[in-house]
Design a protein around this motif. Sequence first.
Motif, PDB file in Angstrom:
ATOM      1  N   ASP A 153       9.238   1.365 -11.460  1.00  0.00           N
ATOM      2  CA  ASP A 153       8.004   1.711 -10.747  1.00  0.00           C
ATOM      3  C   ASP A 153       6.828   1.530 -11.704  1.00  0.00           C
ATOM      4  N   SER A 182       8.967  -0.925  -1.116  1.00  0.00           N
ATOM      5  CA  SER A 182       8.624  -1.260  -2.493  1.00  0.00           C
ATOM      6  C   SER A 182       8.355  -2.757  -2.580  1.00  0.00           C
ATOM      7  N   GLN A 217       0.817  -1.209   0.000  1.00  0.00           N
ATOM      8  CA  GLN A 217       0.000   0.000   0.000  1.00  0.00           C
ATOM      9  C   GLN A 217       0.854   1.264   0.000  1.00  0.00           C
ATOM     10  N   ARG A 249       4.801   7.238 -13.624  1.00  0.00           N
ATOM     11  CA  ARG A 249       3.345   7.323 -13.521  1.00  0.00           C
ATOM     12  C   ARG A 249       2.938   8.769 -13.297  1.00  0.00           C
ATOM     13  N   GLU A 253       6.395   0.137  -7.253  1.00  0.00           N
ATOM     14  CA  GLU A 253       5.920  -1.181  -7.652  1.00  0.00           C
ATOM     15  C   GLU A 253       6.832  -1.744  -8.742  1.00  0.00           C
ATOM     16  N   LYS A 285       3.038  -0.986 -12.575  1.00  0.00           N
ATOM     17  CA  LYS A 285       2.094  -2.075 -12.291  1.00  0.00           C
ATOM     18  C   LYS A 285       2.282  -3.218 -13.276  1.00  0.00           C
ATOM     19  N   ARG A 334       2.146   1.998  -3.374  1.00  0.00           N
ATOM     20  CA  ARG A 334       1.106   2.504  -4.281  1.00  0.00           C
ATOM     21  C   ARG A 334       0.584   3.878  -3.884  1.00  0.00           C
ATOM     22  N   ALA A 372       1.201  -9.271  -9.582  1.00  0.00           N
ATOM     23  CA  ALA A 372       0.664  -8.472  -8.488  1.00  0.00           C
ATOM     24  C   ALA A 372      -0.069  -9.365  -7.488  1.00  0.00           C
TER      25      ALA A 372
END
Length: 323
Positions: free
Chosen positions: A158, A219, A61, A116, A198, A160, A64, A225
């Motif tokens: 970093d 991290s 968490q 991101r 991530e 997903k 993210r 995932a």
Amino acid sequence: MASELAFEKPIIELKNKINELKAFMQEKNIDLSDELERLQNRLSKLEDETYSNVSPWDRVQIARHMDRPTTLDYIPYLFSDFVECHGDRLFGDDAAIVGGIASYKGRPVTIIGEQRGRDTKENLSRNFGMPHPEGYRKALRLMKQAEKFGRPVVTFIDTKGAFPGKTAEERGQGEAIARNLFEMAGLKVPIVCIIIGEGASGGALAIGVGDRILMLENSWYSVIAPESAAALLWRDATQAERAAKTMKITAPDLKELDIIDTLIPEVKGGAHHDIEMQAKAIDSALSEAFEQLRHFNKEDLVQQRLEKYRVMGEFKHETDYVE
């Protein structure tokens, strides 16, 4: 103030009480310094207890967190004279991967990182940090350029995952990732990879083959995932917390398994609480990594990199068979 996570709720409630007490003291002109000191000591103890017992799912968490520093956030703190390069010279420019040339302690380096967005508009323009094939081909172009001019490569991981859409598959997503793995394995300049958030699947691995792998404390790094793993293992994506614990995907676990080389401690509560202080910790680890690689010539550099990955993992060989 940065938005807080569920496990931090007791800390936030206590901070609010402290702020209310300060406001009351100022408004009423009353000295309650003893009570204030007691609450602040209690807060310090609570923070130490909370952040020293962070679960794997809590770390996911934090990784993210919407305010977690990104590649472009760290670059000004770590490097000077950054010049961003664009495009893969084949299809286009993928904003999910940024890259360019900069100076690190007076030495030219090539920087490549997944990026991101901060808000909906930027996330849409950067595809939520999920690269297309042209992003990985841009990264490869910059790596080969770095090799040509003898510049070390620093990558920031970093994501997903690589973008799984139809357009990416049509343009050769799998080939682009595989090509990067192949080329990075034999690149004749030092490569230092830093996992800052991530690190999911081939999307992370495509810029993750390095001589030294550094990883921020909060991290995670995995082939899948936690939600997807839970859906596959137990057919229930809500079991993600269980999967995160089982999969050993966080920095402390990966350091113990020798998957990563260096665990970089984070500031209390996560990197988003003090980016400048976090950048100093990254700088120290990055400087040490370069110092370790300084003495290798080109051939030895590649050989030690191949050996690093060849011995990774634990294997059991059965020599006796029962017929």
